[in-house]
Design a protein around this motif. Structure first.
Motif, PDB file in Angstrom:
ATOM      1  N   LEU A   1       0.827  -1.214   0.000  1.00 61.79           N
ATOM      2  CA  LEU A   1       0.000   0.000   0.000  1.00 61.79           C
ATOM      3  C   LEU A   1       0.860   1.262   0.000  1.00 61.79           C
ATOM      4  CD1 LEU A   1      -3.117  -0.807   2.190  1.00 61.79           C
ATOM      5  CD2 LEU A   1      -2.651  -1.292  -0.198  1.00 61.79           C
ATOM      6  N   TYR A   2       2.170   1.096   0.134  1.00 58.15           N
ATOM      7  CA  TYR A   2       3.064   2.254  -0.007  1.00 58.15           C
ATOM      8  C   TYR A   2       3.393   2.497  -1.490  1.00 58.15           C
ATOM      9  CZ  TYR A   2       5.760  -1.964   1.005  1.00 58.15           C
ATOM     10  OH  TYR A   2       6.210  -3.256   1.036  1.00 58.15           O
ATOM     11  N   PHE A   3       2.662   1.824  -2.372  1.00 56.08           N
ATOM     12  CA  PHE A   3       2.746   2.091  -3.815  1.00 56.08           C
ATOM     13  C   PHE A   3       1.607   3.036  -4.207  1.00 56.08           C
ATOM     14  CE2 PHE A   3       4.994  -1.747  -6.015  1.00 56.08           C
ATOM     15  CZ  PHE A   3       6.084  -1.609  -5.178  1.00 56.08           C
ATOM     16  N   GLU A   4       1.837   3.761  -5.285  1.00 54.12           N
ATOM     17  CA  GLU A   4       0.789   4.593  -5.872  1.00 54.12           C
ATOM     18  C   GLU A   4      -0.382   3.708  -6.320  1.00 54.12           C
ATOM     19  OE1 GLU A   4       1.781   8.047  -8.682  1.00 54.12           O
ATOM     20  OE2 GLU A   4       1.402   6.392 -10.037  1.00 54.12           O
ATOM     21  N   ASN A   5      -0.081   2.671  -7.068  1.00 53.36           N
ATOM     22  CA  ASN A   5      -1.080   1.699  -7.501  1.00 53.36           C
ATOM     23  C   ASN A   5      -0.657   0.321  -7.023  1.00 53.36           C
ATOM     24  OD1 ASN A   5      -2.754   3.472  -9.076  1.00 53.36           O
ATOM     25  ND2 ASN A   5      -1.093   3.507 -10.577  1.00 53.36           N
ATOM     26  N   PRO A   6      -1.081  -0.059  -5.821  1.00 50.70           N
ATOM     27  CA  PRO A   6      -0.699  -1.395  -5.341  1.00 50.70           C
ATOM     28  C   PRO A   6      -1.189  -2.454  -6.331  1.00 50.70           C
ATOM     29  CG  PRO A   6      -1.695  -0.090  -3.574  1.00 50.70           C
ATOM     30  CD  PRO A   6      -1.915   0.672  -4.851  1.00 50.70           C
ATOM     31  N   PRO A   7      -0.438  -3.537  -6.477  1.00 51.07           N
ATOM     32  CA  PRO A   7      -0.839  -4.574  -7.439  1.00 51.07           C
ATOM     33  C   PRO A   7      -2.220  -5.134  -7.100  1.00 51.07           C
ATOM     34  CG  PRO A   7       1.361  -5.012  -6.575  1.00 51.07           C
ATOM     35  CD  PRO A   7       0.800  -3.898  -5.766  1.00 51.07           C
ATOM     36  N   ARG A   8      -2.956  -5.498  -8.138  1.00 51.34           N
ATOM     37  CA  ARG A   8      -4.322  -5.968  -7.922  1.00 51.34           C
ATOM     38  C   ARG A   8      -4.349  -7.393  -7.354  1.00 51.34           C
ATOM     39  NH1 ARG A   8      -9.658  -4.466  -7.195  1.00 51.34           N
ATOM     40  NH2 ARG A   8      -9.484  -2.845  -8.758  1.00 51.34           N
ATOM     41  N   TYR A   9      -3.774  -8.329  -8.071  1.00 48.70           N
ATOM     42  CA  TYR A   9      -3.882  -9.719  -7.618  1.00 48.70           C
ATOM     43  C   TYR A   9      -2.560 -10.233  -7.083  1.00 48.70           C
ATOM     44  CZ  TYR A   9      -8.236  -9.555 -10.230  1.00 48.70           C
ATOM     45  OH  TYR A   9      -9.475  -9.208 -10.699  1.00 48.70           O
ATOM     46  N   GLN A  10      -2.659 -11.040  -6.038  1.00 48.01           N
ATOM     47  CA  GLN A  10      -1.484 -11.686  -5.472  1.00 48.01           C
ATOM     48  C   GLN A  10      -1.650 -13.199  -5.603  1.00 48.01           C
ATOM     49  OE1 GLN A  10       0.947 -11.965  -1.227  1.00 48.01           O
ATOM     50  NE2 GLN A  10      -0.464 -10.294  -1.548  1.00 48.01           N
ATOM     51  N   LEU A  11      -0.569 -13.868  -5.978  1.00 44.89           N
ATOM     52  CA  LEU A  11      -0.563 -15.329  -6.079  1.00 44.89           C
ATOM     53  C   LEU A  11       0.413 -15.862  -5.046  1.00 44.89           C
ATOM     54  CD1 LEU A  11      -1.190 -14.187  -9.080  1.00 44.89           C
ATOM     55  CD2 LEU A  11      -0.535 -16.472  -9.853  1.00 44.89           C
ATOM     56  N   LEU A  12       0.012 -16.886  -4.326  1.00 47.57           N
ATOM     57  CA  LEU A  12       0.911 -17.557  -3.385  1.00 47.57           C
ATOM     58  C   LEU A  12       0.874 -19.055  -3.681  1.00 47.57           C
ATOM     59  CD1 LEU A  12       0.028 -15.740  -0.019  1.00 47.57           C
ATOM     60  CD2 LEU A  12       2.214 -15.604  -1.247  1.00 47.57           C
ATOM     61  N   HIS A  13       2.018 -19.585  -4.028  1.00 46.71           N
ATOM     62  CA  HIS A  13       2.116 -21.001  -4.379  1.00 46.71           C
ATOM     63  C   HIS A  13       2.766 -21.738  -3.212  1.00 46.71           C
ATOM     64  CE1 HIS A  13       3.750 -24.207  -7.433  1.00 46.71           C
ATOM     65  NE2 HIS A  13       2.797 -24.674  -6.648  1.00 46.71           N
ATOM     66  N   CYS A  14       2.039 -22.691  -2.652  1.00 51.11           N
ATOM     67  CA  CYS A  14       2.580 -23.465  -1.530  1.00 51.11           C
ATOM     68  C   CYS A  14       3.476 -24.578  -2.081  1.00 51.11           C
ATOM     69  CB  CYS A  14       1.432 -24.045  -0.692  1.00 51.11           C
ATOM     70  SG  CYS A  14       2.026 -24.977   0.726  1.00 51.11           S
ATOM     71  N   LEU A  15       4.790 -24.362  -1.953  1.00 50.57           N
ATOM     72  CA  LEU A  15       5.757 -25.350  -2.460  1.00 50.57           C
ATOM     73  C   LEU A  15       6.055 -26.417  -1.413  1.00 50.57           C
ATOM     74  CD1 LEU A  15       8.306 -22.939  -4.229  1.00 50.57           C
ATOM     75  CD2 LEU A  15       6.634 -24.452  -5.335  1.00 50.57           C
ATOM     76  N   ARG A  16       6.113 -25.986  -0.166  1.00 54.28           N
ATOM     77  CA  ARG A  16       6.407 -26.917   0.921  1.00 54.28           C
ATOM     78  C   ARG A  16       5.554 -26.544   2.126  1.00 54.28           C
ATOM     79  NH1 ARG A  16       8.286 -29.167  -2.502  1.00 54.28           N
ATOM     80  NH2 ARG A  16      10.381 -29.994  -2.871  1.00 54.28           N
ATOM     81  N   ASN A  17       4.937 -27.562   2.754  1.00 50.22           N
ATOM     82  CA  ASN A  17       4.253 -27.361   4.029  1.00 50.22           C
ATOM     83  C   ASN A  17       4.145 -28.720   4.709  1.00 50.22           C
ATOM     84  OD1 ASN A  17       3.028 -26.060   6.097  1.00 50.22           O
ATOM     85  ND2 ASN A  17       1.061 -25.749   5.084  1.00 50.22           N
ATOM     86  N   ARG A  18       5.216 -29.070   5.419  1.00 52.93           N
ATOM     87  CA  ARG A  18       5.269 -30.404   6.038  1.00 52.93           C
ATOM     88  C   ARG A  18       5.928 -30.296   7.409  1.00 52.93           C
ATOM     89  NH1 ARG A  18       9.107 -32.723   1.169  1.00 52.93           N
ATOM     90  NH2 ARG A  18       7.225 -32.149   0.010  1.00 52.93           N
ATOM     91  N   ASN A  19       5.452 -31.126   8.341  1.00 51.37           N
ATOM     92  CA  ASN A  19       5.978 -31.129   9.717  1.00 51.37           C
ATOM     93  C   ASN A  19       5.854 -29.756  10.363  1.00 51.37           C
ATOM     94  OD1 ASN A  19       6.832 -33.804   9.117  1.00 51.37           O
ATOM     95  ND2 ASN A  19       8.725 -32.958   8.217  1.00 51.37           N
ATOM     96  N   VAL A  20       4.817 -29.037   9.958  1.00 47.10           N
ATOM     97  CA  VAL A  20       4.617 -27.687  10.491  1.00 47.10           C
ATOM     98  C   VAL A  20       3.296 -27.665  11.248  1.00 47.10           C
ATOM     99  CG1 VAL A  20       4.105 -25.296   9.812  1.00 47.10           C
ATOM    100  CG2 VAL A  20       5.952 -26.543   8.677  1.00 47.10           C
ATOM    101  N   THR A  21       3.277 -27.023  12.389  1.00 49.57           N
ATOM    102  CA  THR A  21       2.035 -26.840  13.139  1.00 49.57           C
ATOM    103  C   THR A  21       1.610 -25.382  13.001  1.00 49.57           C
ATOM    104  OG1 THR A  21       2.865 -28.447  14.714  1.00 49.57           O
ATOM    105  CG2 THR A  21       0.926 -27.161  15.392  1.00 49.57           C
ATOM    106  N   GLY A  22       0.358 -25.176  12.653  1.00 52.88           N
ATOM    107  CA  GLY A  22      -0.147 -23.803  12.496  1.00 52.88           C
ATOM    108  C   GLY A  22       0.125 -23.290  11.102  1.00 52.88           C
ATOM    109  N   GLY A  23       0.130 -21.975  10.971  1.00 52.05           N
ATOM    110  CA  GLY A  23       0.413 -21.355   9.674  1.00 52.05           C
ATOM    111  C   GLY A  23      -0.796 -21.269   8.757  1.00 52.05           C
ATOM    112  N   GLN A  24      -2.003 -21.411   9.330  1.00 55.42           N
ATOM    113  CA  GLN A  24      -3.205 -21.288   8.484  1.00 55.42           C
ATOM    114  C   GLN A  24      -3.284 -19.902   7.842  1.00 55.42           C
ATOM    115  OE1 GLN A  24      -3.173 -22.398  11.560  1.00 55.42           O
ATOM    116  NE2 GLN A  24      -4.375 -24.282  11.750  1.00 55.42           N
TER     117      GLN A  24
END
Lengths: 513, 513
Positions: A319-342
């Motif tokens: 939001l410190y941009f003049e035009n913040p990017p519209r869409y954000q993509l998050l690709h989950c590459l690894r999520n193992r042996n982890v508790t929480g992080g929802q």
């Protein structure tokens, strides 16, 4: 594109142009209308007088001669047109009869003929400001339309040329040279029934641009379920890649709800990143100082709370941009042996509309008070101010439904100190908004699985992450190889325009097929 | 970043905290102020009473106890602070004395301590909405500042903790866990004199963000010349690459005037494109459906008038986008054996301000009437509406100077038919604006030389190109190799945020050096 396409009618235009432009109508021409230049005086055949031949009436001496005729080879029912002081009123012979009123200047400016809109580039070849304010029709003729979706077309011969501005004063002259007779005396425009009905009606223009497929639908968590309880959010990446209907579904889910999840996206961490392919399927990567793609992993001495294993409160990115990017993509590459992080997502648009209903004053304060955001760290100095709720300035403030909200700007972790002159009531308004955002019914919580790509609208949907343990965190992560990382998201941003483009093109294609 | 940096004052805070928080001030504490909770009642030492020891006054029974003291090891002149109902009034012992009034809630929210702003990420660790509306100071102390640019710091101990929202209702709790005692009873904030003076004063906040280096200066062609007649527009690419001062100069030229030319940029057409390096020197490439980089060459069956040898009237690019790109770069790779093809630039911001002065009604119509732009061709369907003049909604319409204009949207070739309901007065207003844009004094005309990269602000500066002959045009170009092309520009778009970022960082660095 066919809605705008008016094929070259030169031979027919020439035929019609043989009619002498006088008040004396030759008997060889079968008149389907009558003449008048008087304001409000109805002229022409009424729908019930489809082949009504009438004699020219005496023209008001103040006005130009108008020759109003059909083409000579048809006598079936056509719309009627009445000339008023500055407009044409057209009545279509539907049941009930449909009437539209169109200003002369608007009609001339919007002429879709190949001399006014370049057939190959589709660019307009004159400027709106080139049309004389007092331009008027000299002759009206109903001709058969060559547009396959319309029967009739209104041909208008204009009484004067467009203005020309010579090179000396504009530095630019070319469009007249390029367009041949644009601006010449007696330019003839043709408007098919369909063209007239589309462009005279805001709702049809919106339909043409498929606005409903692009419109934002405010949601609570329960609205993300289909009937039967299945979630609307999930799409198979495989399917989306090979089936345009599935792709259109995912894109519309994104534009309507600002949130979608693609499943089973390959998580290979050698070679090219699949996320880049996903981004290109939707739009184009918008690079920022974080790079074209970036990683969310916990790091020692993180420059961003995201890069820790800590809780990350509801926020928006950049939001410190003049035009913040519209869409954000998050690709989950690894999520193992982890508790929480929802991950948690909340529709701030829905919350803003709720606030509008519950506390108009708070809403208005959030729509008019500046909040600063900054990122001054790590060799960067970004700073920008935004209103928390961005209201379309065209909205009618006295309307009984919420105004059009174009974006929400809410990102507490990146806030700069507020202006010290911020009115005290703003703090209270912000508390009410924050309380609305906290309501459990608005929250969609989900633990990303390896292979998920979550895509969300960063201008309306807030995202958060619960703290986690077990990810490679702190200093211990430094020595680890990529493959050993327990929790790793790869992200990027894309802009909205290409998404809308794809939706419109696919929408048109799939409707036609 | 040093302006925000308040180092850990834990040892001193502990020392001060030994002072009992009561109305009875122990004799061992050297008081430099007095106590009061009454609105408007001045308390504390005046600037002329720099070491003035005064006895605690009786507190109004409605208010909380305030312990107002200096740290015990200094007695030099410090600012004074008066407590009012909801604000602190601080007077600095300058000549003339400077006073500021700061709301309690603002001060608490803006606390720059390492528990409130993370020392590594610089992110804020609480939300503005977590601060109770009625929070008040319990104790004020002037201590020596550890900020090298300030002598004193005001330490405030607060009377109540921040609100906490449990995980059940917010889904996010972490920042409190992360930040330790944030929200705890008796949080102490420290504000250096410099911090107080900066953040209480809008003009200083703007100075900190170097707004003047980023502000738009409206221009006529004559304003592009330095004293002595040398143009401000030209910078050597070599110099800009190796000299940060030259780079800062070029960047500021771009943000201030929206137009600059880099000279002698290598025109190699094999291998990597130098333009990409130029783009990365300024910002990041913003890819669109034209690709990351694109070519302006005349082509047969062009999909854009730009790709012909025709005149190209004054316009802006990509107004059918939601957020059209801010800066456009055009690199002249080839321009030989060509007649014509001059580039023309006009500052539409200047024209809009002129219109504001000459015809307020026309200006207002352009600021409130929607104009549609579209690109429906070649497998794309982009459409967007904009106001011709975008006015910052915070502007005061009754001001005697022009309102802040954030962008101009003017691109006749890409206009869609206007809404048919467009008021007749709009056409007249647009004609006035077009006439203002045509004035010869506003036009900067230049024939690009091979090696030039012209960079301009696509949200305010219009560009045009005169027709040319001799370029590889029409069908004859199809068979030609790149190297044989006579006129060839390579272009790309970049966003504004990274440009502003670089200007601020270089500005800070070069001032310090």
């Amino acid at each position: 594109m066919s809605t705008l396409a008016v094929r070259n009618l030169a031979p027919r235009i020439r035929a019609v142009s043989q009619l002498p432009v006088t008040r004396n109508v030759p008997t060889s021409t079968r008149l389907l209308g009558s003449l008048s230049g008087k304001a409000q005086l109805p002229i022409g055949s009424s729908p019930s007088n489809s082949a009504g031949i009438s004699k020219p009436t005496t023209l008001d001496s103040r006005v130009f001669p108008v020759h109003y005729s059909s083409s000579s080879y048809s006598a079936t029912s056509h719309p009627s047109a009445d000339l008023q002081a500055t407009d044409i009123s057209i009545t279509f012979p539907s049941s009930p009869a449909q009437s539209i009123t169109l200003p002369y200047i608007w009609l001339r400016d919007s002429c879709p003929c190949p001399s006014c809109v370049h057939p190959s580039t589709r660019q307009k070849l004159h400027r709106t400001s080139d049309v004389p304010l007092d331009i008027k029709p000299k002759r009206l003729t109903w001709v058969h339309s060559l547009d396959k979706d319309a029967k009739w077309a209104l041909e208008v011969e204009w009484d004067r040329p467009l203005w020309k501005h010579d090179t000396g004063s504009t530095g630019v002259e070319g469009h007249t040279a390029a367009a041949g007779h644009v601006g010449g005396e007696g330019h003839r425009s043709q408007y098919s029934e369909r063209w007239l009905k589309t462009w005279s009606d805001e709702s049809k223009v919106k339909e043409r641009n498929q606005d409903s497929a692009l419109s934002m639908i405010p949601w609570l968590a329960k609205d993300l379920a289909e009937e039967g309880g299945k979630s609307k959010l999930f799409f198979s990446y495989n399917e989306v890649q090979r089936d345009e209907k599935a792709l259109l579904g995912a894109l519309k889910q994104l534009t309507n709800y600002g949130l979608t999840v693609l499943r089973d996206v390959p998580t290979t961490i050698t070679g090219e990143w699949e996320l880049e392919k996903v981004a290109n399927l939707l739009s184009h990567v918008r690079e920022t100082f974080y790079g074209p793609l970036w990683d969310v992993r916990s790091l020692a001495a993180a420059r961003n709370v995201a890069y820790t294993d800590l809780d990350l409160d509801l926020h928006m990115d950049l939001l410190y941009f003049e035009n913040p990017p519209r869409y954000q993509l998050l690709h989950c590459l690894r999520n193992r042996n982890v508790t929480g992080g929802q991950s948690i997502f909340v529709d701030a648009l829905q919350a803003a509309q709720t606030l509008w209903k519950e506390d108009r004053e708070a809403f208005n304060l959030l729509a008019t008070t500046d909040v600063g955001f900054h990122y001054i760290n790590d060799g960067h100095h970004l700073a920008q101010r935004h209103k928390t709720i961005v209201v379309d300035p065209s909205s009618d403030p006295s309307s009984s439904s919420p105004p059009k909200i174009t974006a929400i700007n809410y990102s507490p972790p990146f806030q700069a100190p507020l202006p010290s002159s911020t009115p005290p009531a703003f703090y209270q308004a912000l508390q009410k908004f924050a309380a609305t955002l906290r309501r459990p019914e608005g929250r969609w919580e989900y633990l990303l699985k390896e292979g998920d790509v979550v895509v969300f609208d960063n201008r309306r949907v807030l995202h958060a992450r619960r703290a986690f343990s077990g990810g490679s965190n702190g200093a211990s992560a430094a020595g680890k190889k990529d493959a050993e990382c327990n929790r790793w998201l790869k992200g990027c941003y894309v802009e909205a325009d290409a998404v809308a483009d794809r939706i419109r093109v696919l929408g048109t294609k799939l409707r036609v097929e």
